[in-house]
Design an enzyme around this catalytic site. Structure first.
Site, PDB file in Angstrom:
ATOM      1  N   GLU A  30       7.776  29.111 -28.111  1.00 42.95           N
ATOM      2  CA  GLU A  30       6.541  29.863 -27.897  1.00 42.95           C
ATOM      3  C   GLU A  30       6.977  31.320 -27.740  1.00 42.95           C
ATOM      4  OE1 GLU A  30       2.230  29.250 -26.749  1.00 42.95           O
ATOM      5  OE2 GLU A  30       3.721  27.721 -27.206  1.00 42.95           O
ATOM      6  N   CYS A  54       2.844  29.720 -31.182  1.00 46.15           N
ATOM      7  CA  CYS A  54       3.587  28.491 -30.870  1.00 46.15           C
ATOM      8  C   CYS A  54       4.445  28.081 -32.068  1.00 46.15           C
ATOM      9  CB  CYS A  54       2.630  27.369 -30.484  1.00 46.15           C
ATOM     10  SG  CYS A  54       1.391  27.024 -31.734  1.00 46.15           S
TER      11      CYS A  54
END
Length: 366
Positions: A357, A323
C-alpha cells in the site's frame, strides 16, 4: 495447527518492499519513501475461515493458495487478539448445539480496537426461528464470557441480525479520537494500526491547504472525515449504499459540519463536474460553490480509468493512496506530465505478503 508468522524476518521483508517501491518510483523522480511499519502480529482486524466437520468435531481451516490443501487453524497470529480469543471461545459452544453446527461452512470475524466484534455464521441451509433462538443462547453464553458481540446468520438470500450488523471503531488520529462505523460485509481498512498511520500521513501531507477537497471512492468516510480539519469543505463520492449510510453516521458522530457525501460512481461524478450531464441526486448541491484545489483518490486495485485520470489532472494537488503500485505507476505516467511527486509513503498494511500500500502527493508544476 498453530499458524505461525516469520516475525524474525519482518524487518527484512519490509526493507525488500521499500527497495521495490523506490525502484518503481525512480522514473517519476520521487523522493525517498516515508515508511510505516505494521505491528509484527495481531494486526488484521478481519478474518474469514471455512469450517471443516469431522464426526462431532469441527474446526477452522484455510486453503493453501499454492497447493489448495486445507490447513487446520487453531490460532491465527495475523488476526487481532480479540479474533483469536473468539475463535477459541465459539467452537466448543457451536459443537454442543446441532442446530448451530449443522451445515455451517464459514465464519467471518470483524473486530475493532475498541474491543467490539461481529461474528457472521454462514450456512448451506435455510435459517428459521429455531436457529434464531439457538443463536440468542450462543450470544448470551459469549457475552457472559465478556465479549461485546454482534452475531449474524447468513444463508442464501437470508441475513438474520440479532441486534446490529455494524460495530463502531474508535481511532486516535493526530490527537483526536475519531469514531468510524464499520458495517459487516462492507470494505474497511484491515490493519487498524497502519490505517492510523495512513490518516496521519494524509493529514501531514495536506497541512495548510487552501480551499476545498474532492474525494472519489470515500467508503465509510475513513479519509474524508480525518482530513476535514485541513480544508474549508470536503465533497466526497461513494457508490455503495451501506458505506454511504455509515459515512453519514460518522459525520454526525464526529460532529463534523463541513463534509458532504454524494452517492455516485466516480465516472458519473466526473461527467457532472464537467457539466456533461445533470443528475437528480445532485439537486440542491451547488458544485460551482466548491473551490477544490486538492483531490484525494484511493481507487481499487485496477487504479484510475483514463477519464478519471484526466479529471484528476485538472487539480493543483493530488493525494493518491494506492493498493497496487503497478497501476499507480501506470497512472503516474500520465499525471507526471503535469505534476511532480513531492511525497512518497509505504504503508505495510499486509505484512509477510507481496502486497504494498503506498501514498503519493503530487503538485502541479509552475
Amino acid at each position: 495447527m498453530h499458524n505461525t508468522l516469520p516475525i524474525e524476518n519482518y524487518e527484512e521483508q519490509l526493507a525488500e518492499k521499500v527497495r521495490s517501491l523506490q525502484t518503481m518510483m525512480q522514473p517519476f523522480q520521487a523522493p525517498d519513501a516515508h515508511v510505516f511499519a505494521s505491528p509484527v502480529s495481531h494486526y488484521r482486524m478481519r478474518a474469514e475461515f471455512r469450517i471443516w466437520h469431522e464426526g462431532d468435531d469441527l474446526w477452522h481451516i484455510m486453503f493453501d493458495q499454492q497447493t489448495k490443501q486445507r490447513i487446520r487453524i487453531d490460532t491465527f497470529p495475523a488476526a487481532s487478539q480479540l479474533i483469536n480469543d473468539m475463535m477459541q471461545a465459539i467452537l466448543p459452544l457451536l459443537k454442543q448445539t446441532h442446530l448451530l453446527r449443522h451445515k455451517l461452512f464459514q465464519i467471518d470475524y470483524l473486530s475493532t480496537r475498541s474491543n467490539k466484534i461481529i461474528v457472521s455464521l454462514l450456512y448451506h441451509k435455510k435459517l428459521d426461528d429455531s436457529w434464531t433462538e439457538a443463536a440468542k443462547t450462543l450470544r448470551a453464553q459469549l457475552q457472559s464470557q465478556g465479549f461485546d458481540l454482534q452475531l449474524i446468520g447468513r444463508a442464501s438470500k437470508t441475513k438474520i441480525m440479532l441486534d446490529n450488523d455494524y460495530v463502531d471503531e474508535v481511532l486516535p488520529v493526530a490527537g483526536k479520537e475519531m469514531i468510524y462505523r464499520q458495517v459487516e460485509n462492507s470494505f474497511t481498512q484491515p490493519n487498524a494500526a497502519v490505517n492510523i498511520h495512513m490518516l496521519e500521513w494524509a493529514l501531514a501531507a495536506t497541512e495548510g491547504s487552501q480551499g476545498d477537497l474532492l474525494e472519489l471512492y470515500c467508503g465509510n468516510g475513513n479519509f474524508s472525515l480525518a482530513l476535514a480539519r485541513n480544508f474549508r469543505r470536503v465533497l466526497a463520492t461513494e457508490i455503495a449504499k451501506p458505506s454511504v449510510a455509515a459515512a453519514q453516521y460518522n459525520i454526525d458522530a464526529n460532529h463534523i459540519d463541513n463534509v458532504q457525501i454524494i452517492r455516485m460512481s466516480a465516472e458519473d461524478f466526473t461527467q457532472a463536474m464537467q457539466g456533461a450531464r445533470e443528475f437528480n441526486r445532485l439537486a440542491g448541491i451547488d458544485l460551482s460553490s466548491y473551490e477544490c484545489n486538492t483531490i484525494f483518490v484511493d481507487p481499487p486495485r485496477s487504479g484510475l480509468d483514463a477519464e478519471t485520470v484526466k479529471l484528476v489532472q485538472g487539480y493543483e494537488r493530488i493525494l493518491y493512496i494506492s493498493c497496487n503500485p503497478e497501476t499507480l505507476c501506470e497512472n503516474l505516467e500520465t499525471l507526471n506530465q503535469t505534476h511532480d511527486v513531492v511525497r512518497l509513503a509505504l504503508f505495510d498494511q499486509f505484512p509477510y505478503t507481496p502486497h504494498m500500500e503506498s501514498g503519493v502527493l503530487l503538485i502541479r508544476r509552475g
